[in-house]
Design an enzyme around this catalytic site. Structure first.
Site, mmCIF file in Angstrom:
data_model
loop_
_atom_site.group_PDB
_atom_site.id
_atom_site.type_symbol
_atom_site.label_atom_id
_atom_site.label_comp_id
_atom_site.label_asym_id
_atom_site.label_seq_id
_atom_site.Cartn_x
_atom_site.Cartn_y
_atom_site.Cartn_z
ATOM 1 N N CYS A 114 -3.490 16.242 -2.396
ATOM 2 C CA CYS A 114 -3.688 17.080 -1.208
ATOM 3 C C CYS A 114 -3.555 18.578 -1.524
ATOM 4 C CB CYS A 114 -2.698 16.695 -0.120
ATOM 5 S SG CYS A 114 -2.733 14.953 0.260
ATOM 6 N N HIS A 254 -1.722 22.024 5.189
ATOM 7 C CA HIS A 254 -2.357 20.728 4.941
ATOM 8 C C HIS A 254 -2.011 19.801 6.106
ATOM 9 C CE1 HIS A 254 -3.428 16.920 3.444
ATOM 10 N NE2 HIS A 254 -2.203 16.539 3.109
ATOM 11 N N ASN A 284 -5.469 12.671 7.916
ATOM 12 C CA ASN A 284 -5.186 13.376 6.668
ATOM 13 C C ASN A 284 -6.419 13.286 5.758
ATOM 14 O OD1 ASN A 284 -4.325 14.198 4.145
ATOM 15 N ND2 ASN A 284 -2.404 13.057 4.200
HETATM 16 N N1 ACO Z 1 1.632 0.592 13.145
HETATM 17 C C1 ACO Z 1 2.731 0.009 13.615
HETATM 18 N N2 ACO Z 1 3.862 -0.117 12.915
HETATM 19 C C2 ACO Z 1 3.862 0.415 11.669
HETATM 20 C C3 ACO Z 1 2.744 1.031 11.114
HETATM 21 C C4 ACO Z 1 1.591 1.109 11.904
HETATM 22 N N3 ACO Z 1 0.446 1.701 11.463
HETATM 23 N N4 ACO Z 1 3.042 1.451 9.879
HETATM 24 C C5 ACO Z 1 4.314 1.109 9.650
HETATM 25 N N5 ACO Z 1 4.811 0.470 10.726
HETATM 26 C C6 ACO Z 1 6.138 -0.089 10.921
HETATM 27 C C7 ACO Z 1 6.847 -0.316 9.618
HETATM 28 O O1 ACO Z 1 6.477 -1.551 9.065
HETATM 29 C C8 ACO Z 1 8.297 -0.305 10.066
HETATM 30 O O2 ACO Z 1 8.590 -1.549 10.616
HETATM 31 P P1 ACO Z 1 9.992 -2.259 10.310
HETATM 32 O O3 ACO Z 1 11.023 -1.296 10.799
HETATM 33 O O4 ACO Z 1 9.904 -3.530 11.080
HETATM 34 O O5 ACO Z 1 10.018 -2.439 8.823
HETATM 35 C C9 ACO Z 1 8.301 0.702 11.210
HETATM 36 O O6 ACO Z 1 6.924 0.870 11.612
HETATM 37 C C10 ACO Z 1 8.875 2.050 10.847
HETATM 38 O O7 ACO Z 1 8.285 2.495 9.670
HETATM 39 P P2 ACO Z 1 8.735 3.817 9.031
HETATM 40 O O8 ACO Z 1 8.091 3.909 7.695
HETATM 41 O O9 ACO Z 1 10.207 4.002 9.122
HETATM 42 O O10 ACO Z 1 8.054 4.898 9.990
HETATM 43 P P3 ACO Z 1 8.152 6.441 9.884
HETATM 44 O O11 ACO Z 1 8.713 6.975 11.122
HETATM 45 O O12 ACO Z 1 8.757 6.894 8.587
HETATM 46 O O13 ACO Z 1 6.618 6.875 9.804
HETATM 47 C C11 ACO Z 1 4.881 7.473 8.256
HETATM 48 C C12 ACO Z 1 5.780 6.362 8.768
HETATM 49 C C13 ACO Z 1 3.988 7.935 9.371
HETATM 50 C C14 ACO Z 1 3.985 6.934 7.119
HETATM 51 C C15 ACO Z 1 5.734 8.626 7.738
HETATM 52 O O14 ACO Z 1 6.694 8.171 6.839
HETATM 53 C C16 ACO Z 1 4.921 9.695 7.104
HETATM 54 O O15 ACO Z 1 4.133 10.350 7.734
HETATM 55 N N6 ACO Z 1 5.103 9.958 5.814
HETATM 56 C C17 ACO Z 1 4.322 10.942 5.126
HETATM 57 C C18 ACO Z 1 3.207 10.243 4.517
HETATM 58 C C19 ACO Z 1 1.988 11.087 4.358
HETATM 59 O O16 ACO Z 1 1.622 11.889 5.163
HETATM 60 N N7 ACO Z 1 1.313 10.840 3.261
HETATM 61 C C20 ACO Z 1 0.085 11.450 3.024
HETATM 62 C C21 ACO Z 1 -0.107 11.876 1.655
HETATM 63 S S1 ACO Z 1 1.003 13.098 1.156
HETATM 64 C C22 ACO Z 1 0.658 14.282 2.134
HETATM 65 O O17 ACO Z 1 -0.465 14.481 2.462
HETATM 66 C C23 ACO Z 1 1.802 15.067 2.559
#
Ligand code: ACO
Length: 357
Positions: A114, A254, A284
């Site tokens: 990214c 970003h 993203n």
């Molecule tokens: N729909 C429903 N439930 C979901 C989904 C979904 N799409 N995805 C995950 N879950 C569930 C998980 O399985 C978990 O369930 P569990 O508690 O029963 O195990 C629950 O939701 C919570 O998951 P978390 O990972 O704790 O959710 P969080 O609040 O951390 O959000 C997210 C997840 C959105 C991926 C977050 O961690 C994030 O945005 N991280 C950054 C990732 C990113 O942007 N990467 C891109 C590349 S790097 C960059 O560009 C910066």
């Protein structure tokens, strides 16, 4: 040698196919409420049949060239930032170079996930300031939809496709890119990666069967590091430009996740109304997100001549970086060289090369 490099053309392209959160509810076990509250994303664009990173790059590049009143043959360097190239090689930049008729240009790709667009911008600026080239076409483009596991709800809801481009030109005026900082931490590479398809784990029927050619991500870890690293890089780039946060008119971060963007703003105590956000419509788009956002900020009047702009990104690798620039906009005050002047420069180059030493 030129004092600086300034953006004189910009353009973007996003596919027409829209995938909404409601559409995703029919593909994986997710909900509009979950996606919106965790990421801010409502919909994203998905490349259609025949659309690839290079074809989208070409669309964005043509728009940027038009803004800069330039043709392909005027361009001296094409750099494409992408983590989803058409091929492992040839570079996507070569495909773009050929398609736009940039017959005088060098061409290579930059891969910093990214952070690729800011990395490519830094290289192009350095080449211009060093006197190697007078202009460059810098592109950020991705077709991440083809690297997503559409059965993995933790990743497939986050990403989208698109491309953005910028023409950079040499200038002696005090406008343009004022600073760029780049950082990396390869020890965290496995937290966000595409494991197979390279030289370590070549693609086989088994790797495909196990889905190792798809994006894998430890979302929580990425989240925490993204906020801190982007805020640190922003402060560093602003200081290197000799400015303070108060001098910044608009931050174009970003677009990874609305909560990451808000987290960076809070950490910096930066006014939310000065932060440009369009993640709700595109998700993203990795390397493409900053140039697409820059285009939209300009076309909606959020980005104006003289504005001090902060670009900041974080991505796989890990990589992160920031750049501060003064927005100049399209040529009308700073006159570009005419076609005749450009042609005479080419002639001068030829004469120089054939002149007996
Ligand atoms: N729909 C429903 N439930 C979901 C989904 C979904 N799409 N995805 C995950 N879950 C569930 C998980 O399985 C978990 O369930 P569990 O508690 O029963 O195990 C629950 O939701 C919570 O998951 P978390 O990972 O704790 O959710 P969080 O609040 O951390 O959000 C997210 C997840 C959105 C991926 C977050 O961690 C994030 O945005 N991280 C950054 C990732 C990113 O942007 N990467 C891109 C590349 S790097 C960059 O560009 C910066």
């Amino acid at each position: 040698m030129a004092k600086n490099a300034v953006i004189t053309g910009w353009g973007c392209y996003t596919p027409s196919r829209v995938l909404t959160n409601a559409d995703l509810e029919r593909i994986v076990d997710t909900s509009d409420e979950w996606i919106t509250s965790r990421t801010g994303i409502k919909e994203r664009r998905i490349a259609g049949d025949g659309e690839t990173t290079s074809t989208m790059s070409v669309r964005a590049a043509r728009a940027a060239l038009e803004k800069a009143h330039m043709r392909g043959q005027d361009i001296q360097q094409v750099i494409v930032g992408t983590a989803s190239p058409d091929y492992l090689f040839p570079a996507t930049a070569c495909l773009v170079q050929s398609e736009i008729g940039a017959t005088r240009a060098g061409a290579f790709d930059v891969e910093a996930a990214c952070t690729s667009f800011i990395s490519a911008l830094a290289i192009a600026r350095a080449m211009i300031v060093a006197g190697m080239i007078e202009n460059a076409l810098v592109i950020g483009a991705e077709t991440l939809s083809r690297l997503l596991n559409w059965k993995d709800r933790t990743t497939c809801v986050l990403f989208g496709d698109g491309a953005g481009a910028a023409v950079l030109e040499a200038t002696n005026a005090s406008v343009g890119i004022e600073s760029t900082v780049l950082h990396g931490d390869g020890s965290k590479g496995e937290l966000l990666m595409v494991p197979a398809g390279g030289s370590k784990i070549p693609a086989t029927a088994d790797t495909v069967e196990r889905g190792l050619h798809f994006i894998t991500m430890a979302g929580g870890e990425v989240f925490k590091l993204a906020v801190k690293s982007m805020a640190d890089a922003a402060e560093e780039a602003i200081a290197e430009a000799g400015l303070t946060l108060d001098d910044i008119d608009i931050m174009i971060p970003h677009q990874a996740n609305l909560r990451i963007i808000e987290g960076v703003g809070k950490r910096l105590h930066f006014p939310p109304e000065k932060v440009f956000v369009n993640i709700q419509r595109y998700g993203n788009t990795s390397a493409a997100s900053i140039p697409i956002a820059m285009c939209e900020a300009e076309s909606t009047g959020r980005l104006r001549r003289g504005d001090k702009v902060l670009l900041v990104a974080f991505g796989g690798g890990f990589t992160w970086g920031a750049s501060v620039l003064e927005w100049f906009g399209a040529h009308d005050g700073l006159r570009p060289p005419s076609r005749l002047e450009r042609a005479s420069r080419v002639l001068e180059d030829v004469v120089e090369r054939v002149r007996p030493s």
